[in-house]
Scaffold this motif. Structure first.
Motif, PDB file in Angstrom:
ATOM      1  N   ILE A   1      23.728  56.715  39.535  1.00  0.00           N
ATOM      2  CA  ILE A   1      23.675  56.579  38.070  1.00  0.00           C
ATOM      3  C   ILE A   1      25.055  56.226  37.540  1.00  0.00           C
ATOM      4  N   PHE A   2      26.096  56.878  38.059  1.00  0.00           N
ATOM      5  CA  PHE A   2      27.457  56.556  37.643  1.00  0.00           C
ATOM      6  C   PHE A   2      27.780  55.094  37.951  1.00  0.00           C
ATOM      7  N   GLY A   3      27.415  54.630  39.153  1.00  0.00           N
ATOM      8  CA  GLY A   3      27.656  53.231  39.522  1.00  0.00           C
ATOM      9  C   GLY A   3      26.890  52.266  38.630  1.00  0.00           C
ATOM     10  N   ALA A   4      25.649  52.619  38.291  1.00  0.00           N
ATOM     11  CA  ALA A   4      24.844  51.766  37.405  1.00  0.00           C
ATOM     12  C   ALA A   4      25.461  51.682  36.019  1.00  0.00           C
ATOM     13  N   LEU A   5      25.955  52.802  35.519  1.00  0.00           N
ATOM     14  CA  LEU A   5      26.599  52.804  34.196  1.00  0.00           C
ATOM     15  C   LEU A   5      27.901  52.006  34.206  1.00  0.00           C
ATOM     16  N   VAL A   6      28.680  52.122  35.272  1.00  0.00           N
ATOM     17  CA  VAL A   6      29.918  51.336  35.387  1.00  0.00           C
ATOM     18  C   VAL A   6      29.576  49.847  35.472  1.00  0.00           C
ATOM     19  N   GLY A   7      28.566  49.507  36.266  1.00  0.00           N
ATOM     20  CA  GLY A   7      28.146  48.104  36.375  1.00  0.00           C
ATOM     21  C   GLY A   7      27.663  47.550  35.047  1.00  0.00           C
ATOM     22  N   THR A   8      26.915  48.347  34.286  1.00  0.00           N
ATOM     23  CA  THR A   8      26.447  47.925  32.967  1.00  0.00           C
ATOM     24  C   THR A   8      27.623  47.719  32.021  1.00  0.00           C
ATOM     25  N   PHE A   9      28.597  48.619  32.087  1.00  0.00           N
ATOM     26  CA  PHE A   9      29.797  48.511  31.247  1.00  0.00           C
ATOM     27  C   PHE A   9      30.579  47.240  31.582  1.00  0.00           C
ATOM     28  N   ILE A  10      30.749  46.969  32.874  1.00  0.00           N
ATOM     29  CA  ILE A  10      31.472  45.761  33.301  1.00  0.00           C
ATOM     30  C   ILE A  10      30.721  44.513  32.865  1.00  0.00           C
ATOM     31  N   TYR A  11      29.392  44.521  32.997  1.00  0.00           N
ATOM     32  CA  TYR A  11      28.601  43.376  32.529  1.00  0.00           C
ATOM     33  C   TYR A  11      28.804  43.174  31.031  1.00  0.00           C
ATOM     34  N   GLY A  12      28.820  44.245  30.260  1.00  0.00           N
ATOM     35  CA  GLY A  12      29.032  44.144  28.821  1.00  0.00           C
ATOM     36  C   GLY A  12      30.361  43.493  28.484  1.00  0.00           C
ATOM     37  N   ILE A  13      31.368  43.774  29.278  1.00  0.00           N
ATOM     38  CA  ILE A  13      32.687  43.171  29.057  1.00  0.00           C
ATOM     39  C   ILE A  13      32.677  41.692  29.442  1.00  0.00           C
ATOM     40  N   LEU A  14      32.004  41.353  30.535  1.00  0.00           N
ATOM     41  CA  LEU A  14      32.053  40.004  31.091  1.00  0.00           C
ATOM     42  C   LEU A  14      30.920  39.077  30.629  1.00  0.00           C
ATOM     43  N   LYS A  15      29.929  39.582  29.917  1.00  0.00           N
ATOM     44  CA  LYS A  15      28.726  38.788  29.663  1.00  0.00           C
ATOM     45  C   LYS A  15      29.001  37.476  28.933  1.00  0.00           C
ATOM     46  N   ASP A  16      29.975  37.450  28.062  1.00  0.00           N
ATOM     47  CA  ASP A  16      30.276  36.196  27.346  1.00  0.00           C
ATOM     48  C   ASP A  16      30.949  35.169  28.245  1.00  0.00           C
ATOM     49  N   LYS A  17      31.524  35.612  29.350  1.00  0.00           N
ATOM     50  CA  LYS A  17      32.197  34.698  30.268  1.00  0.00           C
ATOM     51  C   LYS A  17      31.290  34.242  31.412  1.00  0.00           C
ATOM     52  N   LEU A  18      30.130  34.885  31.553  1.00  0.00           N
ATOM     53  CA  LEU A  18      29.202  34.556  32.634  1.00  0.00           C
ATOM     54  C   LEU A  18      28.281  33.421  32.233  1.00  0.00           C
ATOM     55  N   PRO A  19      27.878  32.590  33.216  1.00  0.00           N
ATOM     56  CA  PRO A  19      26.916  31.527  32.876  1.00  0.00           C
ATOM     57  C   PRO A  19      25.516  32.105  32.702  1.00  0.00           C
ATOM     58  N   HIS A  20      24.986  31.969  31.524  1.00  0.00           N
ATOM     59  CA  HIS A  20      23.627  32.457  31.256  1.00  0.00           C
ATOM     60  C   HIS A  20      22.720  31.267  31.158  1.00  0.00           C
TER      61      HIS A  20
END
Length: 138
Positions: free
Chosen positions: A119-138
């Motif tokens: 759960i901690f890893g999932a929350l960290v991954g979600t947080f990192i995605y939130g930071i990087l989502k505008d830079k990722l190709p969607h």
């Protein structure tokens, strides 16, 4: 607070159903990823089928949301690569941890406290995605 009680009770019921159906069992998930059993595929297929039927009923009856607006499911942008990459990351996490996001919390309720690391890893991954989502190709 009282209005959230019904959601809390539905969540408890859903957790009991997932535990009793063995959908949160690491062994059942292991069987699924080795293609040794239909059990989990049957659960997933029945959930997809139920969702399709309920959405069709909602469209036909013009069901409204809690806010009183008409229920609307927005169309997603088409793109094969993002679904393959995202699905592969999700599936890899599911296979490595032995749990998908919803049942992770149910596993805590069953006493499998080692899932707190996942759960901690999932929350960290979600947080990192939130930071990087505008830079990722969607």
């Amino acid at each position: 607070m009282k209005k959230f009680l019904k959601f809390f009770l539905v969540g408890i019921f859903f957790g009991i159903v997932l535990v009793k159906s063995e959908a949160v069992s690491w062994y059942r998930i292991y069987e699924m990823f080795k293609f040794q059993s239909f059990h989990m595929y049957g659960i997933i297929a029945s959930a997809v089928f139920t969702g399709i039927i309920l959405l069709l009923i909602a469209k036909k009856t013009h069901l409204k949301t809690i806010q009183g607006t008409r229920l609307h499911v927005p169309l997603k942008d088409k793109g094969l690569v993002r679904y393959i990459v995202g699905g592969s990351i999700f599936g890899l996490g599911w296979a490595l941890s032995g749990a998908c996001p919803g049942p992770m919390y149910i596993l805590v309720g069953t006493g499998a406290f080692s899932i707190l690391i996942v759960i901690f890893g999932a929350l960290v991954g979600t947080f990192i995605y939130g930071i990087l989502k505008d830079k990722l190709p969607h």
